[in-house]
Design a protein around this motif. Structure first.
Motif, PDB file in Angstrom:
ATOM      1  N   LEU A 240      15.482  -3.337  12.306  1.00 38.50           N
ATOM      2  CA  LEU A 240      16.653  -3.808  13.024  1.00 38.50           C
ATOM      3  C   LEU A 240      17.300  -5.026  12.370  1.00 38.50           C
ATOM      4  CD1 LEU A 240      15.507  -3.416  16.760  1.00 38.50           C
ATOM      5  CD2 LEU A 240      17.002  -1.912  15.431  1.00 38.50           C
ATOM      6  N   ALA A 241      16.491  -5.840  11.697  1.00 40.91           N
ATOM      7  CA  ALA A 241      17.025  -7.041  11.052  1.00 40.91           C
ATOM      8  C   ALA A 241      17.067  -6.903   9.528  1.00 40.91           C
ATOM      9  CB  ALA A 241      16.196  -8.263  11.440  1.00 40.91           C
ATOM     10  N   GLY A 242      16.636  -5.743   9.007  1.00 39.74           N
ATOM     11  CA  GLY A 242      16.690  -5.513   7.565  1.00 39.74           C
ATOM     12  C   GLY A 242      15.737  -6.371   6.760  1.00 39.74           C
ATOM     13  N   ALA A 243      14.665  -6.848   7.397  1.00 45.36           N
ATOM     14  CA  ALA A 243      13.709  -7.716   6.699  1.00 45.36           C
ATOM     15  C   ALA A 243      12.810  -6.907   5.773  1.00 45.36           C
ATOM     16  CB  ALA A 243      12.852  -8.471   7.711  1.00 45.36           C
ATOM     17  N   ASP A 244      12.352  -7.546   4.710  1.00 36.95           N
ATOM     18  CA  ASP A 244      11.323  -6.972   3.841  1.00 36.95           C
ATOM     19  C   ASP A 244       9.964  -7.459   4.305  1.00 36.95           C
ATOM     20  OD1 ASP A 244      12.943  -5.497   2.093  1.00 36.95           O
ATOM     21  OD2 ASP A 244      13.455  -7.290   0.959  1.00 36.95           O
ATOM     22  N   ALA A 245       8.935  -6.619   4.128  1.00 39.52           N
ATOM     23  CA  ALA A 245       7.610  -6.952   4.653  1.00 39.52           C
ATOM     24  C   ALA A 245       6.530  -6.684   3.612  1.00 39.52           C
ATOM     25  CB  ALA A 245       7.329  -6.157   5.921  1.00 39.52           C
ATOM     26  N   ALA A 246       6.216  -7.708   2.828  1.00 41.33           N
ATOM     27  CA  ALA A 246       5.064  -7.626   1.938  1.00 41.33           C
ATOM     28  C   ALA A 246       3.815  -7.943   2.757  1.00 41.33           C
ATOM     29  CB  ALA A 246       5.211  -8.618   0.785  1.00 41.33           C
ATOM     30  N   GLY A 247       2.658  -7.523   2.262  1.00 41.92           N
ATOM     31  CA  GLY A 247       1.460  -7.804   3.048  1.00 41.92           C
ATOM     32  C   GLY A 247       0.180  -7.688   2.251  1.00 41.92           C
ATOM     33  N   ILE A 248      -0.809  -8.501   2.648  1.00 37.12           N
ATOM     34  CA  ILE A 248      -2.135  -8.412   2.033  1.00 37.12           C
ATOM     35  C   ILE A 248      -3.208  -8.585   3.099  1.00 37.12           C
ATOM     36  CG2 ILE A 248      -1.316  -9.261  -0.195  1.00 37.12           C
ATOM     37  CD1 ILE A 248      -2.776 -11.874   0.347  1.00 37.12           C
ATOM     38  N   VAL A 249      -4.420  -8.162   2.740  1.00 41.36           N
ATOM     39  CA  VAL A 249      -5.585  -8.306   3.607  1.00 41.36           C
ATOM     40  C   VAL A 249      -6.459  -9.420   3.054  1.00 41.36           C
ATOM     41  CG1 VAL A 249      -7.705  -7.184   4.391  1.00 41.36           C
ATOM     42  CG2 VAL A 249      -5.548  -5.927   4.414  1.00 41.36           C
ATOM     43  N   LEU A 250      -6.905 -10.301   3.939  1.00 39.27           N
ATOM     44  CA  LEU A 250      -7.754 -11.429   3.560  1.00 39.27           C
ATOM     45  C   LEU A 250      -9.049 -11.388   4.360  1.00 39.27           C
ATOM     46  CD1 LEU A 250      -4.967 -14.148   3.606  1.00 39.27           C
ATOM     47  CD2 LEU A 250      -5.903 -13.006   1.596  1.00 39.27           C
ATOM     48  N   GLY A 251     -10.000 -12.206   3.947  1.00 44.00           N
ATOM     49  CA  GLY A 251     -11.284 -12.257   4.623  1.00 44.00           C
ATOM     50  C   GLY A 251     -12.361 -11.469   3.915  1.00 44.00           C
ATOM     51  N   ALA A 252     -11.982 -10.632   2.952  1.00 47.10           N
ATOM     52  CA  ALA A 252     -12.951  -9.913   2.116  1.00 47.10           C
ATOM     53  C   ALA A 252     -13.265 -10.762   0.871  1.00 47.10           C
ATOM     54  CB  ALA A 252     -12.395  -8.554   1.707  1.00 47.10           C
ATOM     55  N   ARG A 253     -14.105 -10.260   0.000  1.00 51.35           N
ATOM     56  CA  ARG A 253     -14.462 -11.024  -1.208  1.00 51.35           C
ATOM     57  C   ARG A 253     -13.255 -11.300  -2.083  1.00 51.35           C
ATOM     58  NH1 ARG A 253     -20.260  -9.264  -3.880  1.00 51.35           N
ATOM     59  NH2 ARG A 253     -21.490  -9.226  -1.954  1.00 51.35           N
ATOM     60  N   VAL A 254     -12.299 -10.377  -2.079  1.00 55.84           N
ATOM     61  CA  VAL A 254     -11.068 -10.567  -2.844  1.00 55.84           C
ATOM     62  C   VAL A 254      -9.890 -10.170  -1.958  1.00 55.84           C
ATOM     63  CG1 VAL A 254     -12.187 -10.090  -5.072  1.00 55.84           C
ATOM     64  CG2 VAL A 254     -11.078  -8.222  -3.815  1.00 55.84           C
ATOM     65  N   PRO A 255      -8.699 -10.692  -2.236  1.00 57.12           N
ATOM     66  CA  PRO A 255      -7.516 -10.219  -1.508  1.00 57.12           C
ATOM     67  C   PRO A 255      -7.268  -8.742  -1.790  1.00 57.12           C
ATOM     68  CG  PRO A 255      -7.059 -12.258  -2.714  1.00 57.12           C
ATOM     69  CD  PRO A 255      -8.379 -11.759  -3.198  1.00 57.12           C
ATOM     70  N   ILE A 256      -6.775  -8.050  -0.767  1.00 54.69           N
ATOM     71  CA  ILE A 256      -6.498  -6.620  -0.877  1.00 54.69           C
ATOM     72  C   ILE A 256      -5.008  -6.385  -0.673  1.00 54.69           C
ATOM     73  CG2 ILE A 256      -7.019  -4.322   0.026  1.00 54.69           C
ATOM     74  CD1 ILE A 256      -9.669  -5.561   1.114  1.00 54.69           C
ATOM     75  N   ILE A 257      -4.375  -5.768  -1.655  1.00 53.84           N
ATOM     76  CA  ILE A 257      -2.951  -5.445  -1.575  1.00 53.84           C
ATOM     77  C   ILE A 257      -2.849  -4.124  -0.840  1.00 53.84           C
ATOM     78  CG2 ILE A 257      -0.842  -5.051  -2.892  1.00 53.84           C
ATOM     79  CD1 ILE A 257      -2.391  -6.559  -5.243  1.00 53.84           C
ATOM     80  N   LEU A 258      -2.496  -4.204   0.442  1.00 54.58           N
ATOM     81  CA  LEU A 258      -2.541  -3.033   1.316  1.00 54.58           C
ATOM     82  C   LEU A 258      -1.118  -2.564   1.577  1.00 54.58           C
ATOM     83  CD1 LEU A 258      -4.729  -1.370   2.795  1.00 54.58           C
ATOM     84  CD2 LEU A 258      -4.250  -2.738   4.821  1.00 54.58           C
TER      85      LEU A 258
END
Length: 324
Positions: free
Chosen positions: A274-292
């Protein structure tokens, strides 16, 4: 009027891209991060990984059926000869092998390709052979909303369905660590609910109050935390002023902590569609960051997700962000 509308839309589009471009630009200051890419067997996931490699953000190790990856690359006219490929018979095997490679120290990032999120996270969360730490694993969206002056972090909208108080403590700390790695010295954290007053009839307001006290006592660190706050007075100074809320967080939050996954997922998708936003995201809390990444993500969003994860990995390497 037509000219004014066109100019306004152009200004909005430029504003929408500036925050992400700054994040991508910062990766020029760090070396490419070794990244294990899990089952990049469709065009979007393979192109996303190789584009990030071409931009020197990541140095990929492609894990999946070697012949299938090679055939796809040839079809797409992508040269993958300089990338390491680890053969795996199928997506489940690729997930298992990728997690093992991370455990063996052969990568600092994990990147999801064309397999289901559950299939990858099942391997990540295995108790003995997974990538668990003492922290709760959680997801953070880094959203570029044209009408908001800075990146907006939303958590958790993808992993924890109904997090309890202890889960939320880790969810907040994961997001704070990420924001600090991206340059925010003391992030402003708004714990969202439907209202800004504490009422027993709405459990999320009670949890918000408890989390604020936990932050006050040092159980959540390196951030200013306030809540409960309704969405309007978390991101609008005018709304906060009208409601008489005096808070260093109200109206200018960096991080929005949602009550549960349903609320977070709807908030993020509302902003996107609705607002045309972009949404990058990652997962944290594991041994390494996860690009999900999602199958619906654009190549640009995948690039920014890689950039954010790379900046976090570099900050952790330098001791600026602590996780787990």
């Amino acid at each position: 009027m037509v000219g004014l509308a066109a100019a306004t839309l152009g200004d909005v589009e430029r504003a929408r891209g500036e925050k992400y471009e700054r994040l991508i630009g910062r990766t020029k200051e760090i070396p490419a991060i070794k990244t294990v890419v899990v089952h990049p067997c469709d065009e979007t996931s393979l192109e996303g990984a190789t584009d990030a490699a071409e931009a020197d953000i990541i140095s990929p190790v492609l894990v999946g059926p070697q012949a299938r990856i090679a055939a796809l690359a040839e079809q797409m006219e992508i040269d993958i000869s300089r990338y390491e490929i680890v053969d795996a018979p199928h997506s489940h095997g690729a997930a298992e092998i990728s997690v093992r490679l991370i455990r063996e120290g052969k990568g600092e990032l994990l990147m999801k390709g064309s397999l289901h999120t559950d299939e990858l996270m099942q391997q990540v969360t295995r108790r003995e052979k997974g990538l668990r730490t003492e922290r709760r694993i959680s997801h953070v969206f880094i959203m570029d909303v044209a009408s908001y002056p800075k990146p907006l972090f939303i958590t958790d909208a993808a992993i924890n369905i109904f997090p309890d108080l202890e889960d939320k403590q880790d969810i907040i700390q994961n997001a704070v660590d990420l924001a600090r790695a991206l340059g925010l010295e003391r992030p402003l954290v708004a714990i969202l609910s439907a209202v800004e007053t504490v009422t027993p009839k709405i459990p999320s307001t009670i949890e918000a109050a408890a989390l604020c006290k936990m932050a006050e006592r040092g159980q959540i660190t390196d951030a200013l935390v306030d809540g409960p706050l309704a969405l309007d007075n978390a991101i609008s100074m005018e709304a906060a002023k009208i409601k008489g809320i005096e808070s260093p967080v109200a109206g200018q939050a960096d991080i929005l902590v949602v009550p549960d996954l349903e609320a977070g997922n709807m908030l993020a998708k509302n902003l996107s569609f609705l607002a045309g936003a972009d949404a990058a995201g990652i997962v944290l809390g594991a041994r390494v960051p996860i690009i999900l990444t999602s199958r619906a993500d654009s190549l640009r969003t995948r690039m920014v997700s890689c950039a954010v994860a790379a900046l976090f990995a570099e900050a952790r390497r330098r001791g600026k962000a602590v996780e787990g």
